[in-house]
Design a protein around this motif. Structure first.
Motif, short mmCIF file in Angstrom:
data_model
loop_
_atom_site.label_atom_id
_atom_site.label_comp_id
_atom_site.label_asym_id
_atom_site.label_seq_id
_atom_site.Cartn_x
_atom_site.Cartn_y
_atom_site.Cartn_z
N GLY A 70 1.91 -5.54 8.97
CA GLY A 70 2.79 -5.86 10.07
C GLY A 70 2.58 -4.93 11.24
O GLY A 70 1.55 -4.25 11.36
N LYS A 71 3.57 -4.89 12.12
CA LYS A 71 3.49 -4.01 13.28
C LYS A 71 4.86 -3.41 13.55
O LYS A 71 5.90 -4.02 13.25
CB LYS A 71 2.97 -4.75 14.51
N ILE A 72 4.85 -2.22 14.09
CA ILE A 72 6.04 -1.54 14.57
C ILE A 72 5.70 -1.00 15.94
O ILE A 72 4.77 -0.20 16.09
CB ILE A 72 6.48 -0.40 13.63
N GLY A 73 6.45 -1.44 16.95
CA GLY A 73 6.07 -1.08 18.31
C GLY A 73 4.69 -1.63 18.60
O GLY A 73 4.41 -2.81 18.36
N GLY A 74 3.78 -0.80 19.05
CA GLY A 74 2.42 -1.26 19.31
C GLY A 74 1.44 -0.91 18.21
O GLY A 74 0.23 -1.01 18.41
N HIS A 75 1.94 -0.51 17.05
CA HIS A 75 1.07 -0.04 15.98
C HIS A 75 0.84 -1.11 14.91
O HIS A 75 1.79 -1.74 14.44
CB HIS A 75 1.68 1.19 15.29
N GLY A 76 -0.41 -1.28 14.51
CA GLY A 76 -0.72 -2.08 13.33
C GLY A 76 -0.48 -1.23 12.10
O GLY A 76 -1.12 -0.18 11.92
N VAL A 77 0.46 -1.64 11.25
CA VAL A 77 0.89 -0.83 10.11
C VAL A 77 0.55 -1.54 8.81
O VAL A 77 0.90 -2.71 8.61
CB VAL A 77 2.41 -0.57 10.16
N VAL A 78 -0.14 -0.85 7.92
CA VAL A 78 -0.38 -1.36 6.58
C VAL A 78 0.46 -0.52 5.61
O VAL A 78 0.38 0.71 5.60
CB VAL A 78 -1.88 -1.32 6.19
N VAL A 79 1.33 -1.19 4.87
CA VAL A 79 2.20 -0.52 3.91
C VAL A 79 1.55 -0.58 2.54
O VAL A 79 1.32 -1.67 1.99
CB VAL A 79 3.59 -1.19 3.86
N GLY A 80 1.22 0.56 1.99
CA GLY A 80 0.57 0.63 0.68
C GLY A 80 1.56 1.03 -0.39
O GLY A 80 2.32 1.99 -0.23
N TYR A 81 1.56 0.27 -1.48
CA TYR A 81 2.45 0.52 -2.62
C TYR A 81 1.58 0.88 -3.81
O TYR A 81 0.74 0.10 -4.24
CB TYR A 81 3.27 -0.75 -2.87
N LEU A 82 1.76 2.09 -4.32
CA LEU A 82 0.97 2.55 -5.45
C LEU A 82 1.18 1.64 -6.66
O LEU A 82 2.24 1.04 -6.81
CB LEU A 82 1.36 3.98 -5.83
N PRO A 83 0.17 1.51 -7.52
CA PRO A 83 0.34 0.70 -8.73
C PRO A 83 1.60 1.12 -9.48
O PRO A 83 1.82 2.32 -9.71
CB PRO A 83 -0.93 0.99 -9.54
N PRO A 84 2.46 0.18 -9.89
CA PRO A 84 3.72 0.51 -10.54
C PRO A 84 3.53 1.40 -11.77
O PRO A 84 2.60 1.20 -12.56
CB PRO A 84 4.28 -0.86 -10.94
N GLY A 85 4.39 2.38 -11.90
CA GLY A 85 4.35 3.26 -13.05
C GLY A 85 3.40 4.43 -12.93
O GLY A 85 3.33 5.27 -13.82
N ARG A 86 2.66 4.50 -11.83
CA ARG A 86 1.70 5.59 -11.65
C ARG A 86 2.24 6.55 -10.60
O ARG A 86 2.24 6.24 -9.40
CB ARG A 86 0.33 5.05 -11.22
N TYR A 87 2.69 7.70 -11.04
CA TYR A 87 3.29 8.68 -10.17
C TYR A 87 2.48 9.96 -10.19
O TYR A 87 1.58 10.15 -11.00
CB TYR A 87 4.74 8.98 -10.60
N GLY A 88 2.80 10.86 -9.30
CA GLY A 88 2.17 12.16 -9.29
C GLY A 88 1.08 12.28 -8.25
O GLY A 88 0.66 11.31 -7.62
N THR A 89 0.62 13.52 -8.08
CA THR A 89 -0.33 13.82 -7.01
C THR A 89 -1.69 13.15 -7.23
O THR A 89 -2.34 12.73 -6.28
CB THR A 89 -0.52 15.34 -6.89
N ASN A 90 -2.13 13.05 -8.49
CA ASN A 90 -3.44 12.45 -8.75
C ASN A 90 -3.44 10.96 -8.43
O ASN A 90 -4.40 10.43 -7.85
CB ASN A 90 -3.84 12.68 -10.21
N SER A 91 -2.38 10.26 -8.81
CA SER A 91 -2.28 8.83 -8.50
C SER A 91 -2.22 8.61 -7.00
O SER A 91 -2.85 7.69 -6.46
CB SER A 91 -1.05 8.23 -9.17
N ALA A 92 -1.48 9.47 -6.31
CA ALA A 92 -1.38 9.35 -4.85
C ALA A 92 -2.73 9.60 -4.20
O ALA A 92 -3.10 8.93 -3.22
CB ALA A 92 -0.34 10.33 -4.32
N SER A 93 -3.48 10.55 -4.73
CA SER A 93 -4.80 10.85 -4.18
C SER A 93 -5.74 9.65 -4.31
O SER A 93 -6.45 9.28 -3.36
CB SER A 93 -5.39 12.08 -4.88
N ARG A 94 -5.75 9.02 -5.49
CA ARG A 94 -6.60 7.84 -5.70
C ARG A 94 -6.18 6.70 -4.78
O ARG A 94 -7.03 6.02 -4.19
CB ARG A 94 -6.55 7.40 -7.16
N ALA A 95 -4.89 6.49 -4.66
CA ALA A 95 -4.39 5.40 -3.82
C ALA A 95 -4.76 5.62 -2.36
O ALA A 95 -5.10 4.68 -1.64
CB ALA A 95 -2.88 5.27 -3.97
N THR A 96 -4.69 6.87 -1.92
CA THR A 96 -5.03 7.18 -0.53
C THR A 96 -6.50 6.96 -0.26
O THR A 96 -6.88 6.42 0.79
CB THR A 96 -4.64 8.63 -0.20
#
Length: 349
Positions: A70-96
């Motif tokens: 979607g967009k907010i203001g003039g920005h194209g925004v992609v909202v990323g949702y980590l795979p359910p049940g995968r928490y922590g810094t390592n999961s966030a690093s892979r998702a990023t």
């Protein structure tokens, strides 16, 4: 929702054309990443969009994230949702890393969601407040509390340094602070919170009890059986704002903090002065320029429960929306794409 079906592949950063950047079905349209770890965070983020698109069909096959576009203001925004049940810094690093590989024009990301507050006599943090990672002293705004060592005097020493948010975002934080502190300015964050007025489960809970540090939680999922005479008496706030925004150091790690003594160890450290704990940010900061925005859902002690999760996710999302509305899209477009910087580092290496 957009009815367009074409889904052109992304181009390399140096070959990007204005047409590609204006086409919401192109991977190149999206310059801002918004990252969530929980379903309630994802729902709030999607509700904050000015307009939601179908988005590109041509995503990376190995990208396991769920996306909304979607967009907010003039920005194209992609909202990323980590795979359910995968928490922590390592999961966030892979998702990023997946997000950066899929969307080569990303300039930065916002990590938006809930966190545990660390109130002290200096930091009057309350449930539903928003905490924003902001550099202080020699710290970049986020520390990894399970990647360091405790010294004999009880203080914590980092053994790895995490990047600070980009200067462009820090400048916008300054502008937001000025507006928010001026009682003559409208409370736009409160207006954004009302975007979810039709969902009763996201409304503000009634009880906000901070218990004395030495008083442990009694049995049960809630504090219904806890002794209210053990709560800390705090003065009524006089601010006309719906929430209070705090700026400082957020501690990130792979364990949930639910112990008042551990909370105090980091919050009262004279150098760290941690004001919030969470579980993903340390996995992002060195993979993509990032600002961390957390709604306070508990006090990081044994009384931790889920009562404030959804409202805290909403307040964080409302602040993130206001930040993007204040941030000029032209300034973002002039920032170098992070994927191009990674390519340069590989070539130079």
């Amino acid at each position: 929702m957009s009815n367009k079906k074409a889904s052109p592949r992304a181009t390399s950063p140096e070959r990007l054309t204005r047409t590609e950047a204006d086409n919401e079905d192109s991977l190149d349209y999206y310059t801002v990443g918004w990252i969530c770890a929980l379903e309630e965070e994802y729902e709030c983020a999607c509700r904050m969009l000015d307009e939601e698109f179908d988005g590109p069909d041509a995503l990376e096959d190995e990208d396991e994230n769920t996306y909304a576009f979607g967009k907010i203001g003039g920005h194209g925004v992609v909202v990323g949702y980590l795979p359910p049940g995968r928490y922590g810094t390592n999961s966030a690093s892979r998702a990023t890393r997946d997000m950066v590989r899929t969307f080569p024009q990303l300039r930065f990301a916002l990590m938006v969601g809930i966190g545990g507050g660390a109130p002290t006599s200096e930091a009057d943090i309350r449930l539903g407040d928003v905490v924003v990672s902001t550099p202080q002293g020699g710290l970049g705004g986020v520390i990894q509390y399970d990647h360091g060592k405790c010294l004999p005097d009880g203080q914590f020493k980092q053994t790895a340094q995490l990047n600070a948010p980009p200067d462009k975002l820090l400048s916008v934080i300054g502008a937001l602070r000025r507006r928010y502190n001026d009682p003559r300015k409208p409370d736009f964050v409160a207006e954004h919170i009302r975007l979810m007025d039709d969902m009763s489960e996201y409304q503000r809970p009634q009880q906000d009890n901070l218990y004395a540090a030495e008083y442990e939680h009694q049995e049960g999922k809630t504090c219904a059986d806890c002794d209210l005479t053990q709560t800390v008496q705090r003065p009524q706030r006089l601010s006309h704002r719906v929430i209070t925004v705090h700026h400082g150091t957020i501690a990130s790690g792979n364990s949930v903090i639910k112990d008042a003594a551990t909370r105090a160890l980091y919050a009262l450290d004279p150098e760290l002065k941690v004001i919030c704990f969470e579980m993903e940010a340390a996995g992002l900061m060195n993979n993509l320029p990032c600002l961390v925005i957390r709604g306070v859902c508990d006090y990081s002690d044994s009384h931790k429960n889920d009562d404030w999760h959804k409202y805290a996710a909403l307040t964080a999302a409302a602040y993130a929306r206001e930040l993007l509305l204040v941030l000029k899209s032209r300034g973002v477009y002039l920032m170098p794409p992070w994927a191009a910087r990674i390519q340069d580092q590989v070539i130079q290496g």
